[in-house]
Design a protein around this motif. Structure first.
Motif, short mmCIF file in Angstrom:
data_model
loop_
_atom_site.label_atom_id
_atom_site.label_comp_id
_atom_site.label_asym_id
_atom_site.label_seq_id
_atom_site.Cartn_x
_atom_site.Cartn_y
_atom_site.Cartn_z
N GLN A 76 -67.58 3.36 -22.54
CA GLN A 76 -66.79 2.13 -22.50
C GLN A 76 -66.08 1.83 -23.83
OE1 GLN A 76 -68.98 -1.07 -20.64
NE2 GLN A 76 -68.41 -0.26 -18.66
N ASN A 77 -66.09 2.81 -24.71
CA ASN A 77 -65.30 2.70 -25.94
C ASN A 77 -64.01 3.51 -25.84
OD1 ASN A 77 -66.54 5.20 -25.93
ND2 ASN A 77 -66.94 5.22 -28.12
N THR A 78 -63.66 3.93 -24.62
CA THR A 78 -62.42 4.68 -24.40
C THR A 78 -61.46 3.86 -23.55
OG1 THR A 78 -63.34 5.78 -22.43
CG2 THR A 78 -63.59 6.92 -24.54
N LEU A 79 -60.17 4.08 -23.76
CA LEU A 79 -59.13 3.36 -23.02
C LEU A 79 -58.37 4.36 -22.14
CD1 LEU A 79 -57.64 0.59 -22.69
CD2 LEU A 79 -56.01 1.46 -24.38
N HIS A 80 -58.20 4.00 -20.89
CA HIS A 80 -57.47 4.83 -19.93
C HIS A 80 -56.41 3.96 -19.27
CE1 HIS A 80 -60.71 7.79 -20.34
NE2 HIS A 80 -61.49 6.73 -20.37
N TYR A 81 -55.41 4.59 -18.66
CA TYR A 81 -54.36 3.82 -18.01
C TYR A 81 -53.71 4.63 -16.90
CZ TYR A 81 -52.30 6.19 -22.06
OH TYR A 81 -51.99 7.11 -23.02
N ILE A 82 -53.26 3.89 -15.89
CA ILE A 82 -52.48 4.46 -14.80
C ILE A 82 -51.21 3.63 -14.70
CG2 ILE A 82 -54.45 5.37 -13.49
CD1 ILE A 82 -54.14 2.90 -11.60
N TYR A 83 -50.17 4.22 -14.18
CA TYR A 83 -48.94 3.46 -13.98
C TYR A 83 -48.19 3.99 -12.77
CZ TYR A 83 -46.58 7.25 -16.58
OH TYR A 83 -46.10 8.46 -17.00
N TYR A 84 -47.29 3.15 -12.27
CA TYR A 84 -46.53 3.45 -11.06
C TYR A 84 -45.05 3.55 -11.40
CZ TYR A 84 -44.45 2.95 -6.46
OH TYR A 84 -43.72 3.16 -5.32
N GLY A 85 -44.36 4.48 -10.76
CA GLY A 85 -42.92 4.65 -10.94
C GLY A 85 -42.61 6.05 -11.41
N GLU A 86 -41.51 6.16 -12.11
CA GLU A 86 -41.13 7.45 -12.69
C GLU A 86 -42.05 7.77 -13.86
OE1 GLU A 86 -38.69 9.40 -11.38
OE2 GLU A 86 -38.59 7.85 -9.84
N GLN A 87 -42.16 9.07 -14.19
CA GLN A 87 -42.98 9.46 -15.34
C GLN A 87 -42.38 8.88 -16.62
OE1 GLN A 87 -43.61 13.67 -15.89
NE2 GLN A 87 -45.10 13.32 -17.52
N LEU A 88 -43.18 8.07 -17.32
CA LEU A 88 -42.73 7.41 -18.54
C LEU A 88 -43.26 8.06 -19.81
CD1 LEU A 88 -43.44 3.71 -17.48
CD2 LEU A 88 -41.21 4.86 -17.54
N LEU A 89 -44.37 8.77 -19.69
CA LEU A 89 -45.06 9.29 -20.86
C LEU A 89 -45.28 10.80 -20.75
CD1 LEU A 89 -47.84 6.54 -20.94
CD2 LEU A 89 -45.69 6.53 -22.23
#
Length: 189
Positions: A76-89
């Motif tokens: 729980q000391n790590t950060l993760h992310y998801i996103y929707y749409g075109e590839q941004l990263l």
């Protein structure tokens, strides 16, 4: 749409906890499976809000009052992310139709500072859910998880954390629609 595939679920599938699962980390949870291979599985709980805001975790983004979810009990000391749409990263991994996981963190911070990312299309998590080799398959065989090969992306990002579990089960139809109405404690019914 295939529910509870007989083979191991794949990246982008959802794991929906069965109604009577009592593990406090996974009660009424919906987990987005990000990776499943011979070494084990990795996923993010989509509907467990933390008390933290993104700006509290990343100094450069202290101006952002963006919610952070508890992705699971591991690291729980790590950060993760998801996103929707075109590839941004750069380096993002495609999980489904326009659904992405991770990617270049420096790019993410830069785009957030410049307001180039719609905060309604991204979700942040501390920690993750992990399974060792064969553990997830065993839990599925024991009927701990209902597996769906559809990510229900529109519900993932637009449903409240309290309603996501029920909304997805209802939309799966059939017997799952009935499960969506099960009380948390049937003795109180």
């Amino acid at each position: 749409m295939e529910e509870n595939p007989s083979v191991d679920p794949k990246s982008g599938h959802l794991l929906i906890s069965e109604p009577f699962l009592q593990d406090e980390n996974f009660v009424r949870s919906v987990v987005l499976l990000c990776e499943n291979n011979e070494n084990g599985a990795f996923g993010l709980v989509l509907n467990k809000l933390s008390i933290l805001k993104l700006g509290e975790l990343i100094d450069e983004l202290n101006f952002l009052d963006c919610e952070v979810y508890v992705g699971g009990p591991v690291e729980q000391n790590t950060l993760h992310y998801i996103y929707y749409g075109e590839q941004l990263l750069e380096g993002s991994i495609k999980l489904g139709d326009q659904l992405w996981w991770g990617g270049n963190f420096e790019q993410l911070v830069s785009k957030l500072k410049l307001s180039e990312i719609d905060l309604g299309k991204i979700r942040f998590f501390i920690g993750y859910s992990g399974w060792s080799e064969g553990q997830l398959k065993s839990e599925i065989d024991e009927k701990t998880w209902i597996v769906s090969d559809s990510t229900y992306t529109n519900y993932i990002l637009n449903s409240s954390p309290e309603e996501l579990w029920r909304v997805i089960l209802k939309n799966m139809g059939g017997e799952y629609q009935v499960l969506a109405n099960y009380p948390i404690d049937p003795r109180l019914n």
